[in-house]
Motif scaffolding. Sequence first.
Motif, PDB file in Angstrom:
ATOM      1  N   LEU A 129       0.805  -1.220   0.000  1.00  0.00           N
ATOM      2  CA  LEU A 129       0.000   0.000   0.000  1.00  0.00           C
ATOM      3  C   LEU A 129       0.838   1.270   0.000  1.00  0.00           C
ATOM      4  N   GLN A 130       2.117   1.153  -0.276  1.00  0.00           N
ATOM      5  CA  GLN A 130       2.972   2.328  -0.181  1.00  0.00           C
ATOM      6  C   GLN A 130       2.618   3.403  -1.220  1.00  0.00           C
ATOM      7  N   ASN A 131       1.979   2.999  -2.333  1.00  0.00           N
ATOM      8  CA  ASN A 131       1.592   3.971  -3.357  1.00  0.00           C
ATOM      9  C   ASN A 131       0.083   4.227  -3.394  1.00  0.00           C
ATOM     10  N   TRP A 132      -0.642   3.732  -2.397  1.00  0.00           N
ATOM     11  CA  TRP A 132      -2.098   3.852  -2.414  1.00  0.00           C
ATOM     12  C   TRP A 132      -2.555   5.306  -2.467  1.00  0.00           C
ATOM     13  N   SER A 133      -1.939   6.177  -1.701  1.00  0.00           N
ATOM     14  CA  SER A 133      -2.408   7.557  -1.596  1.00  0.00           C
ATOM     15  C   SER A 133      -2.298   8.320  -2.909  1.00  0.00           C
ATOM     16  N   SER A 134      -1.456   7.858  -3.835  1.00  0.00           N
ATOM     17  CA  SER A 134      -1.310   8.533  -5.130  1.00  0.00           C
ATOM     18  C   SER A 134      -1.889   7.706  -6.274  1.00  0.00           C
ATOM     19  N   GLY A 135      -2.572   6.617  -5.958  1.00  0.00           N
ATOM     20  CA  GLY A 135      -3.083   5.721  -6.987  1.00  0.00           C
ATOM     21  C   GLY A 135      -4.431   6.149  -7.542  1.00  0.00           C
ATOM     22  N   ALA A 136      -4.777   5.582  -8.697  1.00  0.00           N
ATOM     23  CA  ALA A 136      -6.028   5.934  -9.375  1.00  0.00           C
ATOM     24  C   ALA A 136      -7.259   5.492  -8.586  1.00  0.00           C
ATOM     25  N   HIS A 137      -7.188   4.331  -7.945  1.00  0.00           N
ATOM     26  CA  HIS A 137      -8.344   3.855  -7.190  1.00  0.00           C
ATOM     27  C   HIS A 137      -8.647   4.772  -6.009  1.00  0.00           C
ATOM     28  N   GLN A 138      -7.616   5.229  -5.348  1.00  0.00           N
ATOM     29  CA  GLN A 138      -7.833   6.144  -4.231  1.00  0.00           C
ATOM     30  C   GLN A 138      -8.442   7.450  -4.728  1.00  0.00           C
ATOM     31  N   CYS A 193      -5.470  -9.159 -14.502  1.00  0.00           N
ATOM     32  CA  CYS A 193      -5.219  -7.737 -14.709  1.00  0.00           C
ATOM     33  C   CYS A 193      -4.067  -7.261 -13.813  1.00  0.00           C
ATOM     34  N   ALA A 194      -3.999  -7.837 -12.616  1.00  0.00           N
ATOM     35  CA  ALA A 194      -2.985  -7.425 -11.652  1.00  0.00           C
ATOM     36  C   ALA A 194      -1.584  -7.905 -12.018  1.00  0.00           C
ATOM     37  N   ASP A 195      -1.450  -8.752 -13.039  1.00  0.00           N
ATOM     38  CA  ASP A 195      -0.118  -9.116 -13.513  1.00  0.00           C
ATOM     39  C   ASP A 195       0.569  -7.921 -14.158  1.00  0.00           C
ATOM     40  N   CYS A 196      -0.217  -6.999 -14.698  1.00  0.00           N
ATOM     41  CA  CYS A 196       0.332  -5.812 -15.348  1.00  0.00           C
ATOM     42  C   CYS A 196       0.079  -4.537 -14.541  1.00  0.00           C
ATOM     43  N   HIS A 197      -1.049  -4.485 -13.842  1.00  0.00           N
ATOM     44  CA  HIS A 197      -1.431  -3.282 -13.101  1.00  0.00           C
ATOM     45  C   HIS A 197      -1.436  -3.570 -11.598  1.00  0.00           C
ATOM     46  N   ASP A 198      -0.947  -2.622 -10.833  1.00  0.00           N
ATOM     47  CA  ASP A 198      -0.989  -2.729  -9.374  1.00  0.00           C
ATOM     48  C   ASP A 198      -2.257  -2.051  -8.876  1.00  0.00           C
ATOM     49  N   PRO A 199      -3.223  -2.805  -8.362  1.00  0.00           N
ATOM     50  CA  PRO A 199      -4.499  -2.189  -7.967  1.00  0.00           C
ATOM     51  C   PRO A 199      -4.365  -1.203  -6.812  1.00  0.00           C
ATOM     52  N   HIS A 200      -3.273  -1.283  -6.051  1.00  0.00           N
ATOM     53  CA  HIS A 200      -3.097  -0.384  -4.908  1.00  0.00           C
ATOM     54  C   HIS A 200      -2.299   0.862  -5.265  1.00  0.00           C
ATOM     55  N   GLY A 201      -1.992   1.046  -6.538  1.00  0.00           N
ATOM     56  CA  GLY A 201      -1.259   2.242  -6.947  1.00  0.00           C
ATOM     57  C   GLY A 201       0.124   1.889  -7.434  1.00  0.00           C
ATOM     58  N   GLY A 202       0.720   2.776  -8.187  1.00  0.00           N
ATOM     59  CA  GLY A 202       2.057   2.514  -8.711  1.00  0.00           C
ATOM     60  C   GLY A 202       2.738   3.813  -9.081  1.00  0.00           C
ATOM     61  N   THR A 203       4.037   3.718  -9.351  1.00  0.00           N
ATOM     62  CA  THR A 203       4.811   4.911  -9.688  1.00  0.00           C
ATOM     63  C   THR A 203       4.727   5.245 -11.161  1.00  0.00           C
ATOM     64  N   ALA A 204       4.273   4.298 -11.991  1.00  0.00           N
ATOM     65  CA  ALA A 204       4.160   4.537 -13.426  1.00  0.00           C
ATOM     66  C   ALA A 204       2.714   4.832 -13.802  1.00  0.00           C
ATOM     67  N   ALA A 205       2.502   5.317 -15.026  1.00  0.00           N
ATOM     68  CA  ALA A 205       1.153   5.636 -15.492  1.00  0.00           C
ATOM     69  C   ALA A 205       0.292   4.380 -15.508  1.00  0.00           C
ATOM     70  N   ASN A 206      -0.999   4.564 -15.264  1.00  0.00           N
ATOM     71  CA  ASN A 206      -1.966   3.462 -15.267  1.00  0.00           C
ATOM     72  C   ASN A 206      -1.616   2.356 -14.266  1.00  0.00           C
ATOM     73  N   ASN A 207      -0.905   2.733 -13.204  1.00  0.00           N
ATOM     74  CA  ASN A 207      -0.542   1.773 -12.149  1.00  0.00           C
ATOM     75  C   ASN A 207       0.218   0.562 -12.695  1.00  0.00           C
TER      76      ASN A 207
END
Length: 305
Positions: A129-138, A193-207
């Motif tokens: 969850l380290q990137n959750w606060s900047s993620g798209a889902h949040q 989907c989570a193999d490519c995208h991190d649902p909790h946020g990520g540092t790159a575009a589109n998680n």
Amino acid sequence: MRTFSRPFAVALVLTCGLILVPPTAPAKSASKDKTQYWSGEKAFAKFLEIPGAEKVGSDQCQTCHADEFKTYRRSVHSQETLECEDCHGAGSLHVKSGDGSGPIVKFKNQPVKAANGVCLSCHSEAEALQNWSSGAHQRHDVRCVDCHRVHQTEAKLNSRREQNDKCQACHHKQAMEGNLPYHHPVREAKMTCADCHDPHGGTAANNLRADNLNELCFTCHDEFRGPFTYQHVPVTENCMKCHTPHGSMQRNLLQVSQPTLCLQCHPGHHNGTGVPLLNACTNCHSSIHGSDAPSATGGSVFIDK
């Protein structure tokens, strides 16, 4: 004792480098204060507070919520010795009301920030969850409980198909693209989907789970990474210049069919009347991602030999 005039004293200090600074109290450590502020207990415990309420124990909850209690006993949270009131707040006022109208933390009735704050009171320092606060889902007000089953045996979604169904419940466009004839094997549940995208946020575009799109693609398609003596520029810039990731009507997930795709950048070959040949370019230019074979005129035409 000899004294000096003020201008002379200033000159003496500047010349000799003697500057006396009165001692000051040491400054507080900003990093320490920040750590305390973002600690799970300090920052998120407020979302569990119910003024005037006291804890009454899970046995009181069981009298009205027997079905939930049965499933919860086998859950991961229960195995970690969490009681009902550790997530729903102290229940004395709720029990005292007699009809369930008393205050209690009900996740679906809480504002998104408050509902997720309860989860973060324990999980705020989890690595995932380290990137959750900047993620798209949040940013789009997705609740933890929209994806996770907190009362079930396993809080995470069990199967690949179940995970994909949960993502596609919101991402309809990508779900429809996955039903096209050529697609990554998400529909077959061979990947998620989570193999490519991190649902909790990520540092790159589109998680994305990589620093950039190409790095992500190369984790599975490493044979196209190179290095090659002759690089095909669109490949090094962005795989999506030619491919679409979620699904396509064209083989190899191409954006458009050949030779139309190649003719967007290259003039192509002609039959002598100005009409381009309609064969697939890769029938001859098979090393389209990069090549070590030079052409007779210098450079490369991305042919194997």
